[in-house]
Enzyme design. Structure first.
Site, mmCIF file in Angstrom:
data_model
loop_
_atom_site.group_PDB
_atom_site.id
_atom_site.type_symbol
_atom_site.label_atom_id
_atom_site.label_comp_id
_atom_site.label_asym_id
_atom_site.label_seq_id
_atom_site.Cartn_x
_atom_site.Cartn_y
_atom_site.Cartn_z
ATOM 1 N N GLU A 1 9.959 -2.428 13.785
ATOM 2 C CA GLU A 1 9.814 -1.818 12.651
ATOM 3 C C GLU A 1 7.853 -0.984 12.431
ATOM 4 O O GLU A 1 7.040 -1.827 12.535
ATOM 5 C CB GLU A 1 9.068 -1.993 11.109
ATOM 6 N N PHE B 1 1.167 -1.943 -0.087
ATOM 7 C CA PHE B 1 0.020 0.510 -0.248
ATOM 8 C C PHE B 1 0.806 1.560 -0.503
ATOM 9 O O PHE B 1 0.762 2.193 -0.481
ATOM 10 C CB PHE B 1 -1.043 0.562 1.140
ATOM 11 N N SER C 1 6.031 -6.510 4.515
ATOM 12 C CA SER C 1 6.314 -7.228 5.891
ATOM 13 C C SER C 1 6.690 -8.938 5.784
ATOM 14 O O SER C 1 6.862 -9.479 4.972
ATOM 15 C CB SER C 1 4.999 -7.705 7.103
ATOM 16 N N LYS D 1 -0.985 -8.079 -8.251
ATOM 17 C CA LYS D 1 -1.687 -8.010 -7.287
ATOM 18 C C LYS D 1 -1.777 -7.196 -6.312
ATOM 19 O O LYS D 1 -0.696 -7.050 -5.483
ATOM 20 C CB LYS D 1 -1.581 -9.176 -6.357
ATOM 21 N N GLU E 1 -5.106 -4.277 -2.015
ATOM 22 C CA GLU E 1 -6.608 -3.961 -1.140
ATOM 23 C C GLU E 1 -6.768 -2.432 -0.459
ATOM 24 O O GLU E 1 -8.107 -1.839 -1.325
ATOM 25 C CB GLU E 1 -6.795 -4.613 -0.668
ATOM 26 N N ARG E 2 -5.600 -1.687 0.086
ATOM 27 C CA ARG E 2 -5.972 -0.555 0.516
ATOM 28 C C ARG E 2 -5.981 0.755 -0.293
ATOM 29 O O ARG E 2 -7.208 1.355 -0.434
ATOM 30 C CB ARG E 2 -5.023 -0.204 0.891
ATOM 31 N N CYS F 1 9.316 1.744 3.756
ATOM 32 C CA CYS F 1 10.816 0.781 4.034
ATOM 33 C C CYS F 1 12.654 1.927 3.886
ATOM 34 O O CYS F 1 12.845 1.064 4.839
ATOM 35 C CB CYS F 1 10.722 -0.256 3.317
#
Length: 499
Positions: A384, A149, A226, A173, A176-177, A281
């Site tokens: 994190e 996202f 993640s 893919k 979804e956010r 990140c």
């Protein structure tokens, strides 16, 4: 309520699962759209159609594929503001930051215009009597990208550009956010001349991820997210014989030496620590000043800068420093970790827990936080946080400072601020981290170098963009050809050296 569907065979494809995910406006907390989630059958259908289309695309010469990339660059520049606006509305980034998200992805597409050069093989003339040897780089077939996202334009572009330019078809893919920008990019690629079926955008959740990993036609998977999910995808992909490049979490340290320009370092820390609400990140989340005097002077400079940060929605103007985090759950997790820092004894110099924005009380805004005297055993150091939280760990020496970064389980990025060339060279040489900045706070390489972390920040042998991307999305075939001259002397039954 607006519904968002998939992109299959060059057009919108309405899902049939009856399952939806809410897409929020992070600034208000309101649901602004419903996203259709794919079934396994729909994912498999997209793969099957992509495999059919890829045969002709893979046989298209690299120059023609590069021309599609060239036109794609023009169209992204044409629609830059539209893309950034859609990105900001779903992610919450400021408008300038959203444009930067698109721009850093665009730079990789510009690099992909040079695909014909990057796809050249090797040739050896006269390896033996009448024998030539040459290698070819050929596409894998159907590959997949699973993207996060926090960079809904940049990372999909990092995946699709090299994969498509190398002659593959891709199943994307996205998160979804914030799914709208990847769908907009797919439409622009079709306008640029990409054949139908070569890029399929399939929205989904873990069911779709597993369907990608289990589909035998998919030859490679690129992932960013993640660390636990990166490791899961890497292991499951490897178990089914797929290539995988999976990039996970980070805990990036910036070491500030006593000889550093502390004003420059403080400015860099504020931008790298709080930009994009810390949801990247490559954010610097740990400042490591060397020596008590350096630490005191750094904190003294950081406090007024952080207190002046303007937090607000992207619609509030280009002077907003950062916006909301992406979900209510993300906000709650950040505040929970901040509380653990207080409970475990860190000094909370700037406390943003009570931050509220008038008119946006239900938004997912988090105020800036600054910790001092953090120690490596604390959760806020080990985890994190992915939010606007900067931790300061005081080091007594350069060796102690570099040891902190080297012993942490993550190895994505790091930086050092110093005026001493010998220290900088030693740091760059010794540090066991994938991307290094010297007086540069966020060491994200440009598109013609590769991007990737070490340790638990990256799983797989090849990095994103740059030459590594074309190596990842192709395989090498080596041909040995003999064109004998003179009269045929009959068959040979012994393996002979090519002398």
């Amino acid at each position: 309520m607006k519904e968002i569907h998939h992109w299959i065979d060059g057009k919108e494809y309405k899902g049939t699962s009856g399952r939806f995910s809410d897409v929020f406006n992070p600034a208000t907390g309101e649901v602004q759209a419903r996203l259709s989630l794919a079934t396994k059958a729909e994912l498999d259908h997209a793969v099957e159609r992509a495999a059919e289309a890829q045969v002709k695309w893979g046989a298209t010469n690299p120059q023609r594929r590069a021309r599609v990339m060239m036109e794609f660059v023009r169209l992204i520049n044409r629609d830059m503001d539209k893309l950034a606006e859609a990105l900001s509305s779903e992610h919450g980034k400021t408008f300038p930051d959203a444009k930067g998200d698109v721009q850093r992805g665009l730079e990789v597409i510009e690099f992909c215009v040079g695909a014909p050069h990057l796809l050249k093989g090797e040739f050896t003339d006269s390896a033996g009597p009448g024998i030539d040897m040459y290698s070819m780089r050929q596409p894998l077939g159907v590959v997949a990208g699973i993207t996060p996202f926090n960079f809904p334009a940049m990372i999909p572009l990092w995946k699709m550009g090299p994969a498509l330019a190398a002659g593959n078809a891709m199943i994307l893919k996205p998160s979804e956010r914030d799914p709208s920008v990847p769908l907009m990019l797919a439409a622009l690629l079709q306008e640029a001349g990409l054949p139908d079926g070569i890029l399929q955008v399939v929205n989904g959740d873990k069911n779709s991820v597993d369907a990608i990993l289990d589909n035998p036609t998919v030859q490679a998977v690129g992932f960013v997210g993640s660390t636990p999910i990166a490791q899961y995808i890497y292991e499951r992909a490897a178990a089914t014989g797929k290539r995988a490049q999976c990039f996970g979490g980070a805990k990036n340290h910036m070491i500030i030496m006593p000889d550093a320009d502390l004003d420059q370092a403080a400015d860099a820390l504020v931008g790298a620590g709080y930009g994009a609400a810390g949801e990247r990140c490559m954010a610097i989340s740990v400042a490591v000043p060397v020596g008590e005097k350096t630490a005191d002077a750094l904190i003294e400079r950081l406090v007024p800068r952080i207190e002046k940060l303007k937090v607000g929605p992207w619609t509030a103007g280009d002077d907003v420093d950062y916006g909301p985090v992406v979900t209510k759950a993300a906000k709650e997790n950040i505040l929970r970790l901040v509380q653990t820092g207080v409970d475990q004894g860190a000094e909370l110099v700037i406390d943003g827990r009570d931050f509220h924005l008038q008119g946006y009380e239900n938004g997912f805004f988090v105020g800036p936080h600054l910790f001092d005297r953090v120690t490596p055993d604390m959760d806020i150091y080990k985890t994190e946080i992915f939010g606007p939280v900067l931790s300061t760990v005081r080091a007594g020496s350069y060796e102690e400072a570099i040891g902190l970064a080297m012993s942490h389980e993550y190895g994505n990025g790091t930086a050092i601020y110093t005026r001493d060339g010998d220290t900088a060279r030693d740091f760059a040489s010794r540090i066991n981290i994938g991307m290094v900045g010297i007086n540069v706070p966020i060491p994200v390489p440009l598109a013609y170098h590769t991007f990737g972390g070490w340790k638990k920040s990256g799983f797989g042998d090849l990095n994103q963009h740059g030459p590594d991307a074309f190596r990842f999305y192709t395989r090498t075939k080596t041909v040995t050809a003999r064109w004998p001259s003179g009269i045929k002397e009959g068959g040979e039954f012994n393996f002979r050296a090519m002398d």
